[in-house]
Scaffold this motif. Structure first.
Motif, PDB file in Angstrom:
ATOM      1  N   VAL A 116      -7.832  10.344  11.133  1.00 13.47           N
ATOM      2  CA  VAL A 116      -7.370  11.063  10.620  1.00 13.47           C
ATOM      3  C   VAL A 116      -6.197  11.673  10.337  1.00 13.47           C
ATOM      4  N   ALA A 117      -5.116  11.188  10.017  1.00  9.42           N
ATOM      5  CA  ALA A 117      -3.934  10.660   9.571  1.00  9.42           C
ATOM      6  C   ALA A 117      -4.116  10.696   8.246  1.00  9.42           C
ATOM      7  N   LYS A 118      -4.897   8.657   8.309  1.00 15.34           N
ATOM      8  CA  LYS A 118      -5.186   8.410   6.951  1.00 15.34           C
ATOM      9  C   LYS A 118      -6.256   8.923   5.867  1.00 15.34           C
ATOM     10  N   LEU A 119      -6.984   9.270   6.635  1.00 14.41           N
ATOM     11  CA  LEU A 119      -7.979  10.379   5.816  1.00 14.41           C
ATOM     12  C   LEU A 119      -7.303  11.302   5.027  1.00 14.41           C
ATOM     13  N   TRP A 120      -6.032  11.831   5.805  1.00 11.06           N
ATOM     14  CA  TRP A 120      -5.459  13.086   5.465  1.00 11.06           C
ATOM     15  C   TRP A 120      -4.362  12.574   4.034  1.00 11.06           C
ATOM     16  N   ALA A 121      -4.206  11.802   4.693  1.00  7.89           N
ATOM     17  CA  ALA A 121      -2.824  11.065   3.346  1.00  7.89           C
ATOM     18  C   ALA A 121      -4.179  10.448   2.076  1.00  7.89           C
ATOM     19  N   LEU A 174       3.622   2.926  -1.609  1.00  3.13           N
ATOM     20  CA  LEU A 174       3.410   4.601  -2.167  1.00  3.13           C
ATOM     21  C   LEU A 174       5.679   4.563  -2.736  1.00  3.13           C
ATOM     22  N   ALA A 175       6.900   3.662  -2.469  1.00  2.00           N
ATOM     23  CA  ALA A 175       7.849   4.361  -2.643  1.00  2.00           C
ATOM     24  C   ALA A 175       8.121   3.798  -4.182  1.00  2.00           C
ATOM     25  N   ALA A 176       7.591   2.804  -4.547  1.00  2.00           N
ATOM     26  CA  ALA A 176       7.493   2.590  -5.891  1.00  2.00           C
ATOM     27  C   ALA A 176       7.032   3.296  -6.876  1.00  2.00           C
ATOM     28  N   SER A 177       5.591   3.314  -6.341  1.00  2.00           N
ATOM     29  CA  SER A 177       5.107   4.822  -6.954  1.00  2.00           C
ATOM     30  C   SER A 177       5.983   6.087  -6.760  1.00  2.00           C
ATOM     31  N   GLY A 178       6.640   6.308  -5.934  1.00  2.00           N
ATOM     32  CA  GLY A 178       7.315   7.706  -6.555  1.00  2.00           C
ATOM     33  C   GLY A 178       8.816   7.358  -6.730  1.00  2.00           C
ATOM     34  N   LEU A 179       9.030   6.201  -6.673  1.00  2.00           N
ATOM     35  CA  LEU A 179      10.437   6.018  -7.576  1.00  2.00           C
ATOM     36  C   LEU A 179      10.838   5.629  -8.619  1.00  2.00           C
ATOM     37  N   PHE A 180       9.839   4.602  -8.789  1.00  2.00           N
ATOM     38  CA  PHE A 180       9.680   3.845 -10.122  1.00  2.00           C
ATOM     39  C   PHE A 180       8.607   4.009 -10.985  1.00  2.00           C
ATOM     40  N   GLY A 181       7.795   4.498 -10.360  1.00  2.00           N
ATOM     41  CA  GLY A 181       6.571   5.013 -11.286  1.00  2.00           C
ATOM     42  C   GLY A 181       5.341   3.358 -11.078  1.00  2.00           C
ATOM     43  N   SER A 214      -4.518   9.402  -3.008  1.00  2.00           N
ATOM     44  CA  SER A 214      -5.254   8.502  -3.939  1.00  2.00           C
ATOM     45  C   SER A 214      -5.131   7.098  -3.775  1.00  2.00           C
ATOM     46  N   ALA A 215      -4.211   6.623  -3.207  1.00  2.00           N
ATOM     47  CA  ALA A 215      -3.462   5.285  -2.782  1.00  2.00           C
ATOM     48  C   ALA A 215      -4.239   4.404  -1.939  1.00  2.00           C
ATOM     49  N   LEU A 216      -4.698   3.210  -3.133  1.00  2.00           N
ATOM     50  CA  LEU A 216      -5.622   2.333  -2.387  1.00  2.00           C
ATOM     51  C   LEU A 216      -5.039   1.878  -1.641  1.00  2.00           C
ATOM     52  N   SER A 217      -3.537   1.278  -1.245  1.00  3.07           N
ATOM     53  CA  SER A 217      -2.980   0.444  -0.041  1.00  3.07           C
ATOM     54  C   SER A 217      -3.467   1.753   1.409  1.00  3.07           C
ATOM     55  N   ILE A 218      -3.275   2.724   0.714  1.00  2.00           N
ATOM     56  CA  ILE A 218      -3.413   4.057   2.121  1.00  2.00           C
ATOM     57  C   ILE A 218      -5.125   3.370   2.760  1.00  2.00           C
ATOM     58  N   ARG A 242      -9.192  -1.633 -10.735  1.00  2.00           N
ATOM     59  CA  ARG A 242      -8.029  -0.496 -11.054  1.00  2.00           C
ATOM     60  C   ARG A 242      -7.060  -1.543 -11.326  1.00  2.00           C
ATOM     61  N   LEU A 243      -6.895  -2.792 -11.304  1.00  2.00           N
ATOM     62  CA  LEU A 243      -5.758  -4.063 -12.034  1.00  2.00           C
ATOM     63  C   LEU A 243      -6.184  -3.988 -13.250  1.00  2.00           C
ATOM     64  N   LEU A 244      -7.600  -3.844 -13.323  1.00  2.00           N
ATOM     65  CA  LEU A 244      -8.133  -4.133 -14.882  1.00  2.00           C
ATOM     66  C   LEU A 244      -8.346  -3.140 -15.757  1.00  2.00           C
ATOM     67  N   SER A 245      -8.245  -2.031 -14.834  1.00  2.00           N
ATOM     68  CA  SER A 245      -8.204  -0.862 -15.751  1.00  2.00           C
ATOM     69  C   SER A 245      -6.971  -0.795 -17.087  1.00  2.00           C
ATOM     70  N   ASP A 246      -6.986   0.030 -17.760  1.00  2.00           N
ATOM     71  CA  ASP A 246      -5.739   0.262 -19.233  1.00  2.00           C
ATOM     72  C   ASP A 246      -5.684   1.423 -18.178  1.00  2.00           C
ATOM     73  N   ALA A 247      -6.192   2.634 -18.125  1.00  2.00           N
ATOM     74  CA  ALA A 247      -6.042   3.725 -17.453  1.00  2.00           C
ATOM     75  C   ALA A 247      -4.531   3.298 -15.790  1.00  2.00           C
ATOM     76  N   PRO A 248      -3.769   3.434 -16.206  1.00  2.00           N
ATOM     77  CA  PRO A 248      -2.580   3.625 -14.483  1.00  2.00           C
ATOM     78  C   PRO A 248      -3.220   4.443 -13.731  1.00  2.00           C
ATOM     79  N   ALA A 249      -3.070   4.218 -12.700  1.00  2.00           N
ATOM     80  CA  ALA A 249      -2.662   4.616 -11.599  1.00  2.00           C
ATOM     81  C   ALA A 249      -2.461   5.268 -10.867  1.00  2.00           C
ATOM     82  N   GLU A 250      -2.927   6.794 -10.734  1.00  2.00           N
ATOM     83  CA  GLU A 250      -2.063   8.004 -10.371  1.00  2.00           C
ATOM     84  C   GLU A 250      -2.248   8.006  -8.586  1.00  2.00           C
ATOM     85  N   LEU A 251      -0.985   7.888  -8.262  1.00  2.00           N
ATOM     86  CA  LEU A 251      -0.599   8.057  -7.026  1.00  2.00           C
ATOM     87  C   LEU A 251       0.143   9.485  -7.109  1.00  2.00           C
TER      88      LEU A 251
END
Length: 302
Positions: free
Chosen positions: A26-31, A171-178, A36-40, A105-114
């Motif tokens: 339940v918690a991870k569904l909400w997260a 998530l930290a790498a995305s939030g802090l460094f994009g 929109s993180a694939l790691s989650i 997602r890695l092969l896509s030209d569009a950056p992952a948007e978290l």
């Protein structure tokens, strides 16, 4: 420890495992909806499969604890292996889906948007805390009861801690460094861990269903007990097979043919107790032969 206490502890571990898995799903569904993180998504799939495995394990523990009956003279412990084999297939499918999504997602030209990385990190920390508490309780139960299902479930949850930590890093790498692509890399790593775990679980379950013998160390240990037991002149035809959390042992021992039936029975019964004392989940059948007896010429297994 009596069987009633063992059953209660094993069931408590199964119920706690299912409850923790439900909370994490339940918690991870909400997260996942927030970030929109694939790691989650990878850890969500793992938790969803954990829930299925925990429920299956709980059912298997309860069913396997049933005593033998007319249709199942050797008990019901193979239910644990059937459940594990089905779970391994589900885990492999989930790992494949996650790996494909991460690769695309890695092969896509569009950056992952978290998004909402902080909220995702909080959920992952909650997951780590709950999982660690569950692992500690399962370790205690497995140590006291020797139940293989609980021990295997503990190892699986212990492995879950790695993807959860990876999700926090992504998530930290995305939030802090994009660095959004790190999320896909972590997801690929989590998928690989899932696949390896599924293959190991499936292989062990398949071996048990195919009546594979116990491990070499256990067989050697049983042989040492038999060889050193008072009154036993020798032994042969030691055969074992594993079903679920139980080990079935067939053993021929060689005794003095001049002693009484009562004396021979006492030696065999004492040996059986000695084996079970060291291997509590063993089901032992002992056949007694006089020393030096020759196989009958009509015996097809001579």
């Amino acid at each position: 420890m009596d069987e009633k206490t063992q059953k209660r502890l094993n069931l408590s571990a199964g119920i706690m495992s299912s409850s923790v898995a439900m909370i994490l799903v339940v918690a991870k569904l909400w997260a996942l909806g927030q970030t929109s993180a694939l790691s989650i998504a990878a850890t969500l799939a793992d938790s969803a499969l954990d829930l299925l495995m925990s429920l299956g394990g709980l059912a298997a523990i309860a069913y396997a604890a049933r005593p033998p009956d007319d249709d199942h003279a050797f008990g019901h412990t193979s239910a644990e292996d059937l459940a594990a084999l089905g779970q391994s297939v589900l885990i492999l499918v989930s790992a494949a889906v996650i790996a494909v999504a991460a690769t695309l997602r890695l092969l896509s030209d569009a950056p992952a948007e978290l998004a909402a990385e902080g909220q995702g990190i909080v959920v992952m920390i909650l997951s780590i805390v709950l999982t660690a508490g569950l692992v500690l309780w399962q370790a205690r139960v497995a140590r006291r009861t020797g139940n293989r299902v609980v021990a295997a479930d503990r190892l699986h949850y212990l492995g879950d801690l790695i993807p959860n930590v990876g999700a926090i890093i992504a998530l930290a790498a995305s939030g802090l460094f994009g660095l959004g692509r790190i999320d896909s890399v972590v997801a690929l790593g989590a998928a690989a861990l899932l696949a390896v775990g599924a293959i190991n679980i499936g292989r062990e379950a398949w071996n048990a269903l195919m009546d594979r013998s116990a491990d070499d160390e256990t067989i050697a240990g049983i042989g040492e007990i038999a060889a050193a037991h008072p009154g036993v002149e020798g032994y042969h035809d030691l055969k074992t097979r594993v079903a679920g959390s139980r080990i079935f042992v067939n053993l021929h021992i060689e005794l003095d043919g001049g002693q009484t039936l009562d004396e021979a029975h006492s030696i065999g019964a004492a040996l059986r107790r000695a084996i079970i004392a060291k291997y509590p989940r063993a089901d032992v059948l002992i056949h007694k032969d006089p020393v030096g007896v020759e196989p009958h010429p009509d015996d097809p297994r001579r």
